[in-house]
Design a protein around this motif. Structure first.
Motif, PDB file in Angstrom:
ATOM      1  N   CYS A  20       0.811  -1.212   0.000  1.00 60.07           N
ATOM      2  CA  CYS A  20       0.000   0.000   0.000  1.00 60.07           C
ATOM      3  C   CYS A  20       0.848   1.267   0.000  1.00 60.07           C
ATOM      4  CB  CYS A  20      -0.932   0.012   1.199  1.00 60.07           C
ATOM      5  SG  CYS A  20      -2.188  -1.261   1.146  1.00 60.07           S
ATOM      6  N   SER A  21       2.048   1.196   0.506  1.00 58.29           N
ATOM      7  CA  SER A  21       2.917   2.353   0.578  1.00 58.29           C
ATOM      8  C   SER A  21       3.718   2.456  -0.712  1.00 58.29           C
ATOM      9  CB  SER A  21       3.860   2.209   1.770  1.00 58.29           C
ATOM     10  OG  SER A  21       4.757   3.274   1.792  1.00 58.29           O
ATOM     11  N   SER A  22       3.454   3.499  -1.486  1.00 56.31           N
ATOM     12  CA  SER A  22       4.137   3.687  -2.756  1.00 56.31           C
ATOM     13  C   SER A  22       5.259   4.704  -2.611  1.00 56.31           C
ATOM     14  CB  SER A  22       3.156   4.182  -3.817  1.00 56.31           C
ATOM     15  OG  SER A  22       2.150   3.223  -4.022  1.00 56.31           O
ATOM     16  N   ASP A  23       6.362   4.433  -3.278  1.00 57.67           N
ATOM     17  CA  ASP A  23       7.471   5.372  -3.298  1.00 57.67           C
ATOM     18  C   ASP A  23       7.247   6.401  -4.406  1.00 57.67           C
ATOM     19  OD1 ASP A  23       8.617   3.900  -1.285  1.00 57.67           O
ATOM     20  OD2 ASP A  23      10.021   2.860  -2.583  1.00 57.67           O
ATOM     21  N   TYR A  24       7.823   7.565  -4.223  1.00 55.64           N
ATOM     22  CA  TYR A  24       7.726   8.643  -5.205  1.00 55.64           C
ATOM     23  C   TYR A  24       9.127   9.105  -5.578  1.00 55.64           C
ATOM     24  CZ  TYR A  24       2.696   9.174  -4.723  1.00 55.64           C
ATOM     25  OH  TYR A  24       1.349   8.960  -4.766  1.00 55.64           O
ATOM     26  N   GLN A  37      10.190   7.376   0.567  1.00 52.42           N
ATOM     27  CA  GLN A  37       9.408   6.261   1.089  1.00 52.42           C
ATOM     28  C   GLN A  37       8.011   6.808   1.357  1.00 52.42           C
ATOM     29  OE1 GLN A  37      11.185   4.716   4.643  1.00 52.42           O
ATOM     30  NE2 GLN A  37      13.013   3.987   3.602  1.00 52.42           N
ATOM     31  N   GLY A  38       7.043   6.374   0.595  1.00 47.67           N
ATOM     32  CA  GLY A  38       5.687   6.892   0.766  1.00 47.67           C
ATOM     33  C   GLY A  38       5.504   8.215   0.046  1.00 47.67           C
ATOM     34  N   LYS A  39       4.302   8.734   0.136  1.00 43.27           N
ATOM     35  CA  LYS A  39       3.956   9.976  -0.559  1.00 43.27           C
ATOM     36  C   LYS A  39       4.408  11.197   0.248  1.00 43.27           C
ATOM     37  CE  LYS A  39       0.180  12.365  -2.813  1.00 43.27           C
ATOM     38  NZ  LYS A  39      -1.231  12.356  -3.173  1.00 43.27           N
ATOM     39  N   PRO A  40       5.133  12.104  -0.383  1.00 47.91           N
ATOM     40  CA  PRO A  40       5.522  13.345   0.301  1.00 47.91           C
ATOM     41  C   PRO A  40       4.297  14.185   0.653  1.00 47.91           C
ATOM     42  CG  PRO A  40       6.829  13.003  -1.675  1.00 47.91           C
ATOM     43  CD  PRO A  40       5.715  12.002  -1.716  1.00 47.91           C
ATOM     44  N   GLN A  41       4.402  14.911   1.763  1.00 44.06           N
ATOM     45  CA  GLN A  41       3.319  15.773   2.228  1.00 44.06           C
ATOM     46  C   GLN A  41       3.656  17.228   1.929  1.00 44.06           C
ATOM     47  OE1 GLN A  41       0.447  14.462   3.547  1.00 44.06           O
ATOM     48  NE2 GLN A  41       1.416  12.537   2.962  1.00 44.06           N
ATOM     49  N   VAL A  42       2.738  17.922   1.259  1.00 39.93           N
ATOM     50  CA  VAL A  42       2.946  19.321   0.892  1.00 39.93           C
ATOM     51  C   VAL A  42       2.233  20.208   1.908  1.00 39.93           C
ATOM     52  CG1 VAL A  42       2.623  21.051  -0.904  1.00 39.93           C
ATOM     53  CG2 VAL A  42       3.054  18.667  -1.541  1.00 39.93           C
ATOM     54  N   SER A  50       7.493  17.719   2.916  1.00 40.06           N
ATOM     55  CA  SER A  50       8.112  16.808   3.877  1.00 40.06           C
ATOM     56  C   SER A  50       8.073  15.400   3.316  1.00 40.06           C
ATOM     57  CB  SER A  50       7.358  16.847   5.209  1.00 40.06           C
ATOM     58  OG  SER A  50       7.362  18.146   5.747  1.00 40.06           O
ATOM     59  N   TYR A  51       9.179  14.688   3.465  1.00 37.65           N
ATOM     60  CA  TYR A  51       9.262  13.328   2.947  1.00 37.65           C
ATOM     61  C   TYR A  51      10.247  12.514   3.763  1.00 37.65           C
ATOM     62  CZ  TYR A  51      13.614  14.856   0.731  1.00 37.65           C
ATOM     63  OH  TYR A  51      14.879  15.338   0.503  1.00 37.65           O
ATOM     64  N   THR A  52      10.171  11.196   3.605  1.00 36.27           N
ATOM     65  CA  THR A  52      11.125  10.281   4.225  1.00 36.27           C
ATOM     66  C   THR A  52      12.001   9.729   3.119  1.00 36.27           C
ATOM     67  OG1 THR A  52       9.475   9.688   5.888  1.00 36.27           O
ATOM     68  CG2 THR A  52      11.377   8.218   5.659  1.00 36.27           C
ATOM     69  N   ASP A  53      13.332   9.890   3.271  1.00 37.67           N
ATOM     70  CA  ASP A  53      14.237   9.408   2.228  1.00 37.67           C
ATOM     71  C   ASP A  53      14.412   7.893   2.338  1.00 37.67           C
ATOM     72  OD1 ASP A  53      16.121   8.974   4.253  1.00 37.67           O
ATOM     73  OD2 ASP A  53      17.345  10.689   3.720  1.00 37.67           O
ATOM     74  N   GLN A  54      15.198   7.317   1.438  1.00 38.40           N
ATOM     75  CA  GLN A  54      15.365   5.868   1.375  1.00 38.40           C
ATOM     76  C   GLN A  54      16.085   5.301   2.600  1.00 38.40           C
ATOM     77  OE1 GLN A  54      14.304   3.517  -1.219  1.00 38.40           O
ATOM     78  NE2 GLN A  54      12.928   5.253  -1.187  1.00 38.40           N
ATOM     79  N   GLN A  55      16.794   6.129   3.354  1.00 42.12           N
ATOM     80  CA  GLN A  55      17.465   5.672   4.561  1.00 42.12           C
ATOM     81  C   GLN A  55      16.570   5.804   5.793  1.00 42.12           C
ATOM     82  OE1 GLN A  55      19.084   7.844   2.317  1.00 42.12           O
ATOM     83  NE2 GLN A  55      19.997   6.055   1.381  1.00 42.12           N
ATOM     84  N   GLY A  56      15.357   6.341   5.610  1.00 42.67           N
ATOM     85  CA  GLY A  56      14.414   6.483   6.718  1.00 42.67           C
ATOM     86  C   GLY A  56      14.505   7.811   7.441  1.00 42.67           C
ATOM     87  N   ASN A  57      15.250   8.773   6.897  1.00 46.34           N
ATOM     88  CA  ASN A  57      15.394  10.096   7.515  1.00 46.34           C
ATOM     89  C   ASN A  57      14.275  11.023   7.056  1.00 46.34           C
ATOM     90  OD1 ASN A  57      17.946   9.413   8.739  1.00 46.34           O
ATOM     91  ND2 ASN A  57      18.839   9.600   6.714  1.00 46.34           N
ATOM     92  N   GLU A  58      13.738  11.798   8.009  1.00 45.88           N
ATOM     93  CA  GLU A  58      12.731  12.801   7.675  1.00 45.88           C
ATOM     94  C   GLU A  58      13.429  14.021   7.092  1.00 45.88           C
ATOM     95  OE1 GLU A  58       9.363  12.642   7.936  1.00 45.88           O
ATOM     96  OE2 GLU A  58       9.555  10.557   8.541  1.00 45.88           O
ATOM     97  N   ARG A  59      12.966  14.479   5.939  1.00 45.80           N
ATOM     98  CA  ARG A  59      13.588  15.620   5.246  1.00 45.80           C
ATOM     99  C   ARG A  59      12.506  16.589   4.782  1.00 45.80           C
ATOM    100  NH1 ARG A  59      19.130  14.964   5.382  1.00 45.80           N
ATOM    101  NH2 ARG A  59      19.678  12.792   5.173  1.00 45.80           N
ATOM    102  N   MET A  69       6.909  15.536  -9.434  1.00 47.96           N
ATOM    103  CA  MET A  69       6.794  14.487  -8.433  1.00 47.96           C
ATOM    104  C   MET A  69       5.926  13.386  -9.051  1.00 47.96           C
ATOM    105  SD  MET A  69       5.201  14.614  -4.549  1.00 47.96           S
ATOM    106  CE  MET A  69       5.467  16.346  -4.495  1.00 47.96           C
ATOM    107  N   ILE A  70       6.514  12.183  -9.193  1.00 48.97           N
ATOM    108  CA  ILE A  70       5.775  11.081  -9.809  1.00 48.97           C
ATOM    109  C   ILE A  70       5.838   9.844  -8.917  1.00 48.97           C
ATOM    110  CG2 ILE A  70       6.020  11.855 -12.193  1.00 48.97           C
ATOM    111  CD1 ILE A  70       8.294   9.841 -12.494  1.00 48.97           C
ATOM    112  N   LYS A  71       4.809   9.029  -9.012  1.00 47.89           N
ATOM    113  CA  LYS A  71       4.737   7.785  -8.269  1.00 47.89           C
ATOM    114  C   LYS A  71       5.642   6.761  -8.941  1.00 47.89           C
ATOM    115  CE  LYS A  71       1.220   4.697  -6.422  1.00 47.89           C
ATOM    116  NZ  LYS A  71      -0.212   4.423  -6.411  1.00 47.89           N
ATOM    117  N   LYS A  72       6.497   6.121  -8.147  1.00 44.58           N
ATOM    118  CA  LYS A  72       7.426   5.122  -8.673  1.00 44.58           C
ATOM    119  C   LYS A  72       6.696   3.781  -8.786  1.00 44.58           C
ATOM    120  CE  LYS A  72      11.905   3.100  -7.599  1.00 44.58           C
ATOM    121  NZ  LYS A  72      12.940   2.994  -6.595  1.00 44.58           N
ATOM    122  N   ASN A  73       6.852   3.132  -9.908  1.00 41.61           N
ATOM    123  CA  ASN A  73       6.187   1.834 -10.103  1.00 41.61           C
ATOM    124  C   ASN A  73       6.969   0.709  -9.553  1.00 41.61           C
ATOM    125  OD1 ASN A  73       4.022   2.964 -11.352  1.00 41.61           O
ATOM    126  ND2 ASN A  73       4.931   2.840 -13.341  1.00 41.61           N
TER     127      ASN A  73
END
Length: 73
Positions: A20-24, A37-42, A50-59, A69-73
Motif C-alpha cells: 500500500c505504501s508507494s514510493d515517489y 518512502q511513501g507519498k511526500p506531504q505538501v 516533507s518526505y522520508t528518504d530511502q534511509q528512513g530520515n525525515e527531510r 513528483m511522480i509515483k514510482k512503479n
C-alpha cells in the motif's frame, strides 16, 4: 495444517500492508532525483514538502525547488 494456514495468512497481511505504501520520485531544479518512502506531504502554509528518504530520515525541501513528483512503479 492449522499452523500453516496461520503463517500463510500472516504473510499475506504483511505483504499487502507493504504494498500500500508507494514510493515517489521528485526531480529538482538542480537535476537531482529524490526517491521517497511513501507519498511526500505538501504544506501550503510554509511552502515545504516533507518526505522520508530511502534511509528512513525525515527531510524537507522547498516546493519551488521541485519540478516534478511522480509515483514510482
Amino acid at each position: 495444517m492449522n499452523k500453516l494456514m496461520k503463517i500463510l495468512l500472516l504473510s499475506g497481511v504483511a505483504l499487502s500492508a507493504t504494498a500500500c505504501s508507494s514510493d515517489y520520485v521528485m526531480s529538482t531544479k538542480t537535476g537531482d532525483m529524490i526517491v521517497t518512502q511513501g507519498k511526500p506531504q505538501v504544506d501550503k502554509d510554509t511552502g515545504l514538502i516533507s518526505y522520508t528518504d530511502q534511509q528512513g530520515n525525515e527531510r524537507q525541501i522547498n516546493d519551488d525547488q521541485v519540478v516534478q513528483m511522480i509515483k514510482k512503479n
